[in-house]
Enzyme design. Structure first.
Site, PDB file in Angstrom:
ATOM      1  N   HIS A 154      44.661 -29.602 -39.116  1.00 50.00           N
ATOM      2  CA  HIS A 154      45.325 -31.042 -39.127  1.00 50.00           C
ATOM      3  C   HIS A 154      45.891 -31.780 -40.486  1.00 50.00           C
ATOM      4  CE1 HIS A 154      45.426 -35.439 -38.416  1.00 50.00           C
ATOM      5  NE2 HIS A 154      45.993 -34.949 -37.335  1.00 50.00           N
TER       6      HIS A 154
ATOM      7  N   ASP B 165      41.657 -36.022 -44.738  1.00 56.65           N
ATOM      8  CA  ASP B 165      41.619 -35.422 -43.608  1.00 56.65           C
ATOM      9  C   ASP B 165      40.616 -34.390 -43.627  1.00 56.65           C
ATOM     10  OD1 ASP B 165      43.408 -34.233 -41.289  1.00 56.65           O
ATOM     11  OD2 ASP B 165      44.384 -35.914 -41.935  1.00 56.65           O
TER      12      ASP B 165
ATOM     13  N   SER C 115      49.387 -39.602 -35.728  1.00 53.87           N
ATOM     14  CA  SER C 115      48.826 -39.088 -36.914  1.00 53.87           C
ATOM     15  C   SER C 115      49.771 -38.075 -37.566  1.00 53.87           C
ATOM     16  CB  SER C 115      47.546 -38.054 -36.618  1.00 53.87           C
ATOM     17  OG  SER C 115      48.045 -36.877 -35.727  1.00 53.87           O
TER      18      SER C 115
END
Length: 887
Positions: free
Chosen positions: A92, A61, A258
């Site tokens: 994120h 990520d 996600s």
């Protein structure tokens, strides 16, 4: 309000592994009393001492910051980008890690003792490259990761270095979990690598167990046009307003697949820790973990199989399965039940009947016995009652199952003796799989897989109710730059949703079924269907070329056999295509469209025998027919049409000369002019209808639908029912509409079309989606009897020979239909996907030379001998099941 956390960078066209998730920051979930972990009963396993300890979790990520207070075990951080930092500056990666292993009381993760290995593969500008992933994947294998989460994805499943590296990852016994994508509610929008069978693909639901609107839907599109897609996602999990960790401290709420992906990754980490460390590598692998998840999942009552997969993850049920797990193989899904609607959509919407194209169901083989496996013997159909003998099944399947997974495709037909049968057929398909002995064993591992079938059968419908959909001539991204049909859509420039009845045309499919039509799919050339069986051949948004034999056969099918032909075209303008090119940083090359929204020069060749042709205008505007308001979105115009036909024209803006691209659509200063867009014509015994825009049938980016128009067109082409408005005297042409050949759209000379085409440079052959009796041949033979009917004012096309005779398909010359710039005829690398099925049953009919004068007795003897030969061939072909790739 949703906003994209990671916007797709279309200049990285070959990578497409950017985080495309739409994430949602909301305070409403902050007040929720229950954690997402509580909804799955994680506390039950925590109380037993299972917390993910000693499980190595790789998070690919945006990285994570050191010493983050929410995490107990950040073991290692690595950076694979061109930026000099290990930190997460976007949030994120930290959020994903928090869902998996966060320890804060406000946003607990599933497996708080999991060892976190943060792989930074995205820059602060949200950019990544395939090469970065390949390096990071190699390191993950070298450091023996247990689980790997990818909350990312993209449409390019032909980025072979990436795809093959994912296979290598799972072959090394790393369980990969990946988000299915946020391109819902559209169908055919699966993202890679979640669409791979060896990866656990995760979709999203809300707290009411409804599929989240953003969650991508199946089926997989790898197999199109010669096969049928697999079921994905594998499972769904909560993906709306999930709590996770912020960059430095505190919690926040996000939404997206996600987010659903790390929910499942956290569940997987928890389940891995259930198995004693000494037995983990013997018991756990990508296949056994997927078996535990899909067999333990709770099927939701509303969504279909291509929306929910096996259903919502059930941690405790999967825990019970793993506790007593013994290595075995299984089939997913294990049941195809036509009575189970809506879950078994689209199969439950249309029953089987004799004489139809095979219905293909593509199941996945999960082999928990080993990374490699083999099918012991051909699959077997075991009907549970006598009626089950009316079902004929041919199988295509993975000869080698690697890594961990394979496919089993059922090609199902009802035998001719079942043409009047009405009822259900029930039974099982069995398949035996074996794997080499595991370490310390001296015998192969063997397992029998069972797929249960419960099918509905009806008498064969009348011809006028049967519609044949041409899938064969559709080309999509990947591998080429196939542009979106509507140029008004600037955030999704590729046509990548499959263009299939059960993907972005699924609403149209449901509408046709509601209207009483039976719709079948043809993934082989037009020579591979019997026109006597169908009312209408439906051609929508097609991009490929046509074999010479196809053009000849279709002409005779319409004129002499009475087949109806309905064509929905799209824009095509070479100057606009050239302006749409862009530079791809990943491949260091320029990308340019290989065709327009449709391949108008090819369609014009196909329609030339009927005196019909489309132009190269790009038309936009609103219009009304009989009170039905419609939008014409980047459609084309009709430039040739015979006298006596009915042609509808409306005033539209023409953007073909305005410099329109995917980024700019100039309309100021433009004037509207009448343009013909809809034409209807009787031709011999058949009827033809053409319309210049397919956007109104495609659910991807539809402005207004034109299902009403499609129904009226099919009423005409199939049954000769003439709507009084469509066939008004005011639109009947007294003179033909005509332009010279040099004014028709030309093919591009700067594109090697054979790379993308299933026609140019390829062999004409009927594949496994056509009727069994013509598999491996060139198709139905056309015995020309007497002179063909001649269209007034147009040259006669002499077919001259049957379609089974040998022809050099690499240099196509259409009779009296000049083909301009057909492109290179060399073999393209698409043979990897659409390659010749060398092991399929092959029957090439002899080239019969019939004398000009044959006595009645001699002709009868000849026909009898020919029929005997055909019966023998059919018996030989039915003696075994072909084993060849389903892709």
């Amino acid at each position: 309000m949703k906003s994209p956390a990671f916007i797709s960078q279309w200049n990285l066209i070959s990578v497409k592994f950017l985080v495309t998730d739409r994430e949602h920051l909301s305070a409403s979930c902050m007040s929720l009393k229950s954690q997402v972990t509580s909804l799955f009963g994680a506390e039950v396993l925590w109380s037993k001492g299972y917390t993910g300890a000693k499980v190595k979790m790789a998070i690919f990520d945006t990285g994570i910051r050191a010493n983050h207070p929410h995490f107990r075990n950040i073991k290692e951080r690595t950076n694979w980008t061109n930026e000099d930092t290990l930190n997460d500056n976007l949030g994120h990666g930290t959020f994903v890690a928090g869902v998996i292993a966060g320890g804060d009381a406000e946003c607990l993760g599933f497996a708080p003792d999991t060892e976190i290995y943060a792989f930074r593969v995205f820059t602060d500008a949200q950019v990544s490259y395939t090469s970065w992933f390949l390096d990071a994947f190699n390191y993950a294998m070298a450091t023996n990761m247990d689980v790997l989460n990818l909350s990312i994805g993209g449409p390019d499943y032909l980025d072979l270095p990436f795809v093959e590296k994912v296979w290598e990852i799972t072959a090394n016994n790393i369980i990969m979990v990946s988000a299915i994508g946020n391109d819902g509610p559209l169908y055919g929008t699966l993202n890679n690598p979640a669409d791979q069978s060896d990866v656990i693909g995760v979709g999203g639901i809300d707290y009411n167990d409804h599929i989240a609107s953003f969650s991508s839907r199946g089926m997989s599109t790898w197999e199109i046009p010669h096969g049928y897609g697999r079921i994905k996602p594998d499972v769904v999990a909560y993906g709306r307003e999930i709590m996770g960790s912020k960059i430095s401290t505190g919690c926040k709420s996000l939404s997206g697949t996600s987010v659903a992906s790390p929910v499942v990754a956290g569940v997987v980490c928890l389940l891995v820790s259930v198995i004693p460390e000494s037995r983990q590598k013997d018991i756990l692998n990508p296949a056994s973990m997927k078996q535990a998840l899909v067999e333990g999942a709770a099927k939701l009552s509303g969504p279909n199989m291509y929306e929910q997969g096996a259903g919502r993850v059930d941690l405790l049920e999967s825990f019970e399965i793993l506790k007593n797990y013994q290595p075995r193989a299984s089939i997913f899904p294990g049941v195809l039940d036509y009575t189970d609607c809506p879950y078994s959509w689209p199969f439950c919407r249309q029953p089987l009947y004799a004489g139809a194209m095979p219905v293909i169901f593509n199941a996945t083989i999960l082999n928990g016995m080993g990374v490699i496996g083999y099918v012991e013997s051909p699959p077997t159909w075991h009907p549970s009652n006598e009626e089950g003998n009316l079902l004929s099944i041919h199988f295509t399947y993975s000869e080698v199952i690697w890594p961990w997974t394979g496919y089993l495709a059922l090609h199902m037909q009802i035998k001719e003796e079942g043409s009047q049968f009405f009822g259900e057929i029930d039974g099982n398909v069995t398949l035996q799989v074996y794997s080499p002995p595991a370490l310390g064993e001296n015998r192969p591992r063997i397992s029998t897989c069972v797929l249960h079938l419960k099918l509905k059968v009806v008498p064969t419908p009348e011809r006028s109710k049967r519609v044949l959909w041409d899938q064969f001539h559709s080309i999509k991204y990947p591998p080429g730059y196939i542009p979106r049909d509507s140029l008004d859509v600037r955030n999704d420039i590729l046509d990548w949703h499959g263009d299939h009845l059960h993907t972005n045309f699924h609403i149209m499919f449901n509408m046709l079924r509601d209207a009483g039509y039976f719709v079948e799919t043809l993934g082989s050339p037009l020579t591979c269907f019997d026109a006597h069986q169908y009312g209408t051949l439906l051609l929508v948004d097609l991009e490929d070329e046509y074999f010479e034999e196809e053009i000849e056969k279709l002409r005779d099918d319409v004129i002499s056999t009475g087949l109806g032909l309905a064509v929905f075209a799209e824009w095509y303008n070479v100057e606009t295509m050239v302006k749409m090119r862009f530079f791809d940083d990943n491949t260091r090359s320029w990308w340019t469209p290989v065709t327009g929204g449709a391949n108008i020069p090819a369609l014009n060749d196909l329609l030339a025998p009927f005196g019909i042709a489309f132009g190269d205008k790009i038309l936009n505007g609103d219009f009304s027919i009989d009170g039905e308001q419609s939008r014409y979105a980047s459609g084309t115009d009709i430039v040739r049409f015979p006298a006596g036909g009915f042609v509808h024209s409306f005033p539209f803006l023409d953007s073909s000369e305005s410099g329109a691209t995917q980024n700019v659509l100039l309309t100021s200063g433009m004037t509207k002019a009448d343009s013909p867009i809809l034409g209807l014509l009787g031709v011999g015994d058949g009827r033809v209808a053409v319309y210049g825009d397919s956007n109104c049938l495609d659910s991807s980016h539809m402005v207004t639908n034109c299902y009403w128009l499609l129904r009226k067109i099919l009423d005409y082409t199939s049954r000769n029912i003439r709507d009084p408005v469509l066939f008004s005297d005011s639109v009947k042409r007294d003179t033909r509409l005509h332009v010279e050949d040099n004014q028709l759209p030309l093919r591009r000379t700067d594109v090697n079309f054979s790379t993308y085409s299933a026609v140019v440079g390829k062999e004409l052959i009927c594949r496994s989606d056509s009727r069994y009796e013509i598999w491996g041949t060139k198709g139905y033979n056309l015995q020309v009897r007497g002179r063909n009917r001649k269209l007034p004012g147009y040259p006669l096309i002499d077919l001259g020979r049957g379609l089974n005779s040998t022809v050099d398909s690499s240099n196509l010359r259409h009779p009296k239909l000049p083909v301009k710039n057909k492109g290179d005829s060399g073999k393209g690398y698409l043979d990897l996907i659409y390659g010749d099925e060398a092991e399929a049953p092959v029957t090439i009919a002899s080239h019969w030379l019939v004398p000009a004068v044959v006595s009645v007795t001699g002709l009868l003897l000849f026909l009898s001998f020919w029929r005997i030969r055909q019966k023998r061939r059919r018996r030989r072909k039915g003696s075994g099941s072909g084993r060849f790739t389903n892709l």
